[in-house]
Design an enzyme around this catalytic site. Structure first.
Site, mmCIF file in Angstrom:
data_model
loop_
_atom_site.group_PDB
_atom_site.id
_atom_site.type_symbol
_atom_site.label_atom_id
_atom_site.label_comp_id
_atom_site.label_asym_id
_atom_site.label_seq_id
_atom_site.Cartn_x
_atom_site.Cartn_y
_atom_site.Cartn_z
ATOM 1 N N SER A 1 -34.240 -58.725 -36.889
ATOM 2 C CA SER A 1 -34.975 -59.970 -36.606
ATOM 3 C C SER A 1 -34.101 -60.971 -35.851
ATOM 4 O O SER A 1 -34.608 -61.746 -35.033
ATOM 5 C CB SER A 1 -35.544 -60.582 -37.891
ATOM 6 O OG SER A 1 -34.515 -61.054 -38.718
ATOM 7 N N LYS B 1 -17.811 -46.758 -44.194
ATOM 8 C CA LYS B 1 -16.635 -46.853 -43.336
ATOM 9 C C LYS B 1 -17.050 -46.810 -41.854
ATOM 10 O O LYS B 1 -18.044 -46.192 -41.506
ATOM 11 C CB LYS B 1 -15.716 -45.660 -43.662
ATOM 12 C CG LYS B 1 -14.349 -45.729 -43.035
ATOM 13 C CD LYS B 1 -13.508 -44.541 -43.500
ATOM 14 C CE LYS B 1 -12.459 -44.240 -42.454
ATOM 15 N NZ LYS B 1 -11.732 -43.009 -42.720
ATOM 16 N N MET C 1 -23.707 -53.725 -40.794
ATOM 17 C CA MET C 1 -23.190 -53.578 -42.154
ATOM 18 C C MET C 1 -21.812 -52.914 -42.269
ATOM 19 O O MET C 1 -21.401 -52.530 -43.356
ATOM 20 C CB MET C 1 -24.211 -52.793 -43.003
ATOM 21 C CG MET C 1 -25.565 -53.476 -43.087
ATOM 22 S SD MET C 1 -25.475 -55.184 -43.653
ATOM 23 C CE MET C 1 -25.165 -54.922 -45.399
ATOM 24 N N ARG C 2 -21.103 -52.763 -41.160
ATOM 25 C CA ARG C 2 -19.758 -52.164 -41.250
ATOM 26 C C ARG C 2 -18.711 -53.159 -40.776
ATOM 27 O O ARG C 2 -19.000 -54.010 -39.933
ATOM 28 C CB ARG C 2 -19.687 -50.882 -40.422
ATOM 29 C CG ARG C 2 -20.583 -49.803 -41.017
ATOM 30 C CD ARG C 2 -20.586 -48.546 -40.197
ATOM 31 N NE ARG C 2 -21.707 -47.725 -40.595
ATOM 32 C CZ ARG C 2 -21.623 -46.616 -41.332
ATOM 33 N NH1 ARG C 2 -20.453 -46.153 -41.714
ATOM 34 N NH2 ARG C 2 -22.710 -45.948 -41.669
ATOM 35 N N LEU C 3 -17.497 -52.996 -41.307
ATOM 36 C CA LEU C 3 -16.414 -53.913 -40.951
ATOM 37 C C LEU C 3 -15.780 -53.514 -39.632
ATOM 38 O O LEU C 3 -15.315 -52.391 -39.469
ATOM 39 C CB LEU C 3 -15.339 -53.896 -42.037
ATOM 40 C CG LEU C 3 -15.671 -54.638 -43.329
ATOM 41 C CD1 LEU C 3 -14.491 -54.567 -44.274
ATOM 42 C CD2 LEU C 3 -16.036 -56.083 -43.022
ATOM 43 N N ASN D 1 -20.411 -63.158 -35.389
ATOM 44 C CA ASN D 1 -21.243 -62.623 -36.466
ATOM 45 C C ASN D 1 -22.050 -63.755 -37.087
ATOM 46 O O ASN D 1 -21.635 -64.908 -37.068
ATOM 47 C CB ASN D 1 -20.332 -62.008 -37.546
ATOM 48 C CG ASN D 1 -21.111 -61.424 -38.707
ATOM 49 O OD1 ASN D 1 -22.122 -60.736 -38.521
ATOM 50 N ND2 ASN D 1 -20.667 -61.685 -39.928
ATOM 51 N N HIS E 1 -23.644 -64.885 -40.773
ATOM 52 C CA HIS E 1 -23.538 -64.552 -42.199
ATOM 53 C C HIS E 1 -24.432 -65.498 -43.001
ATOM 54 O O HIS E 1 -24.411 -66.713 -42.771
ATOM 55 C CB HIS E 1 -22.083 -64.685 -42.653
ATOM 56 C CG HIS E 1 -21.901 -64.337 -44.097
ATOM 57 N ND1 HIS E 1 -21.978 -63.032 -44.553
ATOM 58 C CD2 HIS E 1 -21.677 -65.109 -45.175
ATOM 59 C CE1 HIS E 1 -21.802 -63.029 -45.872
ATOM 60 N NE2 HIS E 1 -21.610 -64.270 -46.275
#
Ligand code: GRF
Length: 192
Positions: free
Chosen positions: A12, A64, A91-93, A108, A110
């Site tokens: 979205s 990961k 959803m990953r670092l 990003n 948050h």
């Protein structure tokens, strides 16, 4: 300015950015949308709009983001001529080598007023904690978990009867305002 968007879910926020590009309020172009989740609705939204998409192959790892996959992501973004990378529900670092490929060029969104409630399930934690003011943050991405320099924030009051669901709905409305606005400022050269 060419944007690369990485997301794992419904997309979205990507849609809000796309709408801003389409109506001319963001002087930029979405060059590529990548997802680590082949089922992510973000890919459908991008395809409907005729935007090139790709899957990030995380080699079967659940959370990961393997170094080879990050290098492939960086190469795909570079090949698409991307100037600014926007994480939108990704959803990953992100670590090296992707960070190195786009220094200070990855942002990003948050769902919390950082530095409170970094990481996963921020809204659930805030409701459990009983905070009275919550919000949204757009920040640069660094090596940590939601620790990079803050670019912009919007506060959202929490009501006594709020649930994770009701607060999430109001948070998303603010995300869809704040993220396109920050990207517009980047594209206009007001932010670097
Ligand atoms: C948003 O709340 C974003 O802040 C968080 O994940 C959610 C993604 O939503 N990181 P969407 O995929 O943009 O709809």
């Amino acid at each position: 300015m060419r944007l690369g968007i990485l997301g794992s879910g419904s997309g979205s926020n990507m849609q809000a950015i796309l709408d801003g590009v389409a109506d001319g309020s963001i002087p930029a172009e979405i060059a590529l949308v990548l997802s680590d989740n082949p089922q992510g609705y973000i890919l459908e939204r991008a395809k409907k709009a005729g935007i090139p998409t790709g899957i990030i192959d995380c080699r079967g790892f659940k959370s990961k983001y393997p170094e080879e996959a990050q290098a492939e992501t960086a190469a795909a973004l570079k090949a698409a001529g991307v100037d600014l990378v926007c994480l939108a529900g990704f959803m990953r670092l992100v670590r090296e080598p992707l960070l190195e490929a786009f220094p200070n060029r990855i942002i990003n969104i948050h769902p919390a007023l950082l530095p409170a409630f970094p990481g996963l399930r921020a809204i659930e934690q805030a409701v459990d904690y009983g905070v009275k003011v919550f919000g949204v943050t757009v920040h640069f991405v660094d090596e940590g978990v939601d620790t990079g320099p803050i670019i912009a924030q919007t506060s959202v009051p929490v009501r006594d009867d709020d649930t994770e669901e009701s607060l999430s709905e109001r948070i998303l409305v603010q995300e869809h305002r704040l993220y396109p606005d920050v990207i517009r400022r980047f594209a206009e050269g007001d932010l670097s």
